[in-house]
Motif scaffolding. Structure first.
Motif, PDB file in Angstrom:
ATOM      1  N   ASP A  41       0.812  -1.211   0.000  1.00  0.00           N
ATOM      2  CA  ASP A  41       0.000   0.000   0.000  1.00  0.00           C
ATOM      3  C   ASP A  41       0.849   1.266   0.000  1.00  0.00           C
ATOM      4  OD1 ASP A  41      -2.701   1.102   0.087  1.00  0.00           O
ATOM      5  OD2 ASP A  41      -2.177   1.837   2.088  1.00  0.00           O
ATOM      6  N   ARG A  42       2.148   1.129   0.324  1.00  0.00           N
ATOM      7  CA  ARG A  42       3.034   2.297   0.340  1.00  0.00           C
ATOM      8  C   ARG A  42       3.509   2.663  -1.062  1.00  0.00           C
ATOM      9  NH1 ARG A  42       7.860   1.821   2.609  1.00  0.00           N
ATOM     10  NH2 ARG A  42       7.926   4.061   3.031  1.00  0.00           N
ATOM     11  N   CYS A  43       3.325   1.763  -2.034  1.00  0.00           N
ATOM     12  CA  CYS A  43       3.819   2.007  -3.396  1.00  0.00           C
ATOM     13  C   CYS A  43       2.956   3.059  -4.092  1.00  0.00           C
ATOM     14  CB  CYS A  43       3.811   0.702  -4.198  1.00  0.00           C
ATOM     15  SG  CYS A  43       4.443   0.869  -5.878  1.00  0.00           S
ATOM     16  N   TYR A  44       3.598   4.006  -4.787  1.00  0.00           N
ATOM     17  CA  TYR A  44       2.888   5.043  -5.542  1.00  0.00           C
ATOM     18  C   TYR A  44       2.497   4.560  -6.944  1.00  0.00           C
ATOM     19  CZ  TYR A  44       4.296   8.620  -2.106  1.00  0.00           C
ATOM     20  OH  TYR A  44       4.462   9.368  -0.969  1.00  0.00           O
ATOM     21  N   CYS A  46       4.282   4.366  -9.648  1.00  0.00           N
ATOM     22  CA  CYS A  46       4.751   5.444 -10.522  1.00  0.00           C
ATOM     23  C   CYS A  46       4.644   5.065 -11.998  1.00  0.00           C
ATOM     24  CB  CYS A  46       6.204   5.782 -10.215  1.00  0.00           C
ATOM     25  SG  CYS A  46       6.508   6.184  -8.474  1.00  0.00           S
ATOM     26  N   ARG A  66       1.158  -4.055  -7.259  1.00  0.00           N
ATOM     27  CA  ARG A  66      -0.297  -3.855  -7.353  1.00  0.00           C
ATOM     28  C   ARG A  66      -1.020  -5.204  -7.251  1.00  0.00           C
ATOM     29  NH1 ARG A  66      -3.438   0.282  -9.000  1.00  0.00           N
ATOM     30  NH2 ARG A  66      -1.677   1.439  -9.862  1.00  0.00           N
ATOM     31  N   CYS A 104      13.576   4.119  -5.518  1.00  0.00           N
ATOM     32  CA  CYS A 104      12.170   4.275  -5.113  1.00  0.00           C
ATOM     33  C   CYS A 104      11.861   5.729  -4.748  1.00  0.00           C
ATOM     34  CB  CYS A 104      11.882   3.359  -3.925  1.00  0.00           C
ATOM     35  SG  CYS A 104      10.192   3.470  -3.279  1.00  0.00           S
ATOM     36  N   ARG A 106       9.686   6.778  -2.725  1.00  0.00           N
ATOM     37  CA  ARG A 106       9.562   6.867  -1.265  1.00  0.00           C
ATOM     38  C   ARG A 106      10.931   7.114  -0.626  1.00  0.00           C
ATOM     39  NH1 ARG A 106       4.710   7.188   1.800  1.00  0.00           N
ATOM     40  NH2 ARG A 106       3.083   5.973   0.772  1.00  0.00           N
TER      41      ARG A 106
END
Length: 449
Positions: A41-44, A46, A66, A104, A106
């Motif tokens: 859930d922290r992944c954007y 991109c 995802r 990353c 993040r």
């Protein structure tokens, strides 16, 4: 201090029996389902995916993360394996902190990247446990390819060739397949026989035979392989070990060894309490092998372990994470020191004399004054070399096999990849990419393209 820790010389059983299992337990246990969901859930996700561009095998990282976030770990594993059939091992040993996780967003924004490596392990472990196969072998082409070396490059090449319907025989000099994944990686990174489980998973597609105890230049010759096969892929790695070029090296019969041999012996041990280790250890080198040898010496019960590297911390090939791991286990890392003399008594190592170094006009030079460290074991981790018999008749570059962008050597019908080539960089993930891409080149060649 326990009585075992006071033992002199190179002896087994320095620790209490139960301590070995604790010391060599999994370095990064697999995320559970909830942890994987939280991390995914922290992944954007991109659009330009800098993490994907930083991966040598170009795994679609946002896509597989995802898929994990939608509770589809098998779909995530398929996405990973499409680009990297050894994604399970790479999730364990790849220096993600220098590759995908360093890129990353993040990391840029918070200094805390998404745990891409651990998410990759989560998905690939589930797929392998369920023996989920995502590839079907094409109808047989009748073409036969010899793959020499059952390491990451060889396994990746063999799998991709088998997918295309070619018949592959992997030849390897060792008693087990897996190459450095089986023999050259710290035990706490791949416990529980994972390397062999991965070999079985990769070869389950069919069309791949493995013949062990077959070394190029001994049981095998390149000429002979070309006569009986339509193409040859060499993933032979680097079998030689660089010399320290220190006085007394040739007379040190007990206590001086190659770090890769020590790691291999440890990896194949059924009982770590029976594996001898010194009380005072010095490791010469600044890469991952040096870290692995030093940390495992400490975990086996060595009292004092020091890594000596001839340049500065910023020049070390070992990642910052690996250096911090070593420090956390009590390993000292000293810089700007190069070996000058191995001290021995009746052939047994008693210490090492090192010379301080500096950079002068970009050139490393000795400063003339020295330091002596007591040691009953010294490990060489200063790089490996290509054995002459493995590259007979092939053009070399920088002491390794010269290849073009597709992995083709100077000899028609022969490709190469992994550490043995001039484009190798001692990373499992790079070797996988080179083996995969060479296999595609071989397939085009055999198809008349």
């Amino acid at each position: 201090m326990s009585e075992g820790m006071l033992k002199q010389g190179i002896v087994p059983g320095r620790l209490e029996p139960g301590q070995y299992a604790r010391n060599f337990s999994d370095l990064h246990p697999r995320l559970d389902k909830h942890e994987a969901f939280v991390e995914a859930d922290r992944c954007y996700f991109c659009f330009d995916a800098p993490c994907m561009h930083a991966c040598p095998t170009s795994i679609d990282i946002p896509m597989f993360i995802r898929e994990i976030s939608t509770d589809n770990p098998l779909g995530a594993a398929e996405t990973i394996f499409e680009q990297n059939i050894l994604g399970g091992m790479c999730a364990r040993v790849c220096p993600t902190e220098q590759l995908c996780e360093e890129a990353c967003v993040r990391m840029e924004a918070e200094g805390k990247p998404v745990k891409i490596g651990q998410l990759q392990r989560y998905a690939t472990d589930i797929a392998m446990e369920e023996n989920a196969q995502f590839f079907e072998r094409a109808p047989s082409t009748g073409k036969k390819i010899a793959v020499v070396g059952a390491g990451p490059a060889g396994l990746a090449a063999a799998h991709r060739l088998a997918v295309h319907g070619h018949d592959v025989t992997i030849y390897d000099a060792r008693p087990k397949a897996g190459g450095l994944n089986e023999y050259g990686i710290a035990t706490y990174k791949t416990p529980d026989g994972f390397a062999q489980a991965e070999v079985e998973y990769v070869t389950a597609i069919g069309g791949i035979d493995i013949e062990l105890g077959q070394a190029l230049g001994k049981e095998l010759s390149l000429e002979g392989l070309l006569k009986t096969h339509d193409a040859v892929f060499l993933g032979v790695g680097l079998g030689g070990v660089n010399a320290l070029r220190a006085e007394g090296e040739s007379t040190a019969d007990d206590g001086l060894a190659a770090a890769v041999d020590f790691i291999s012996e440890l990896r194949q041990s059924d009982d770590l309490s029976k594996l001898p280790v010194g009380r005072r250890i010095v490791v010469i080198g600044g890469g991952m092998t040096a870290i692995d040898a030093a940390v495992q010496s400490k975990l086996l019960g060595a009292e004092d372990v020091t890594i000596c590297y001839r340049r500065g911390q910023e020049h070390m090939n070992a990642s910052g994470f690996e250096q911090d791991l070593a420090a956390s286990k009590g390993v000292r890392i000293r810089h700007w020191l190069q070996p000058k003399r191995i001290l021995t008594e009746n052939g047994r190592v008693t210490g090492i004399e090192l010379e301080y170094t500096t950079l002068t006009e970009g050139r490393l030079v000795g400063m003339g004054h020295t330091l002596t460290l007591p040691a009953d074991q010294v490990f060489k981790a200063i790089g490996q070399t290509l054995e002459d018999e493995t590259a007979a008749g092939l053009a070399l570059s920088g002491g390794r096999i010269a290849v073009d962008a597709e992995g083709r050597t100077s000899r028609p019908g022969v490709w190469a990849g992994g550490d043995c080539i001039d484009k190798g960089d001692d990373l499992t993930v790079t070797a996988v990419a080179q083996g995969r891409d060479a296999a595609e080149s071989i397939h085009r060649y055999l198809s008349g393209n």
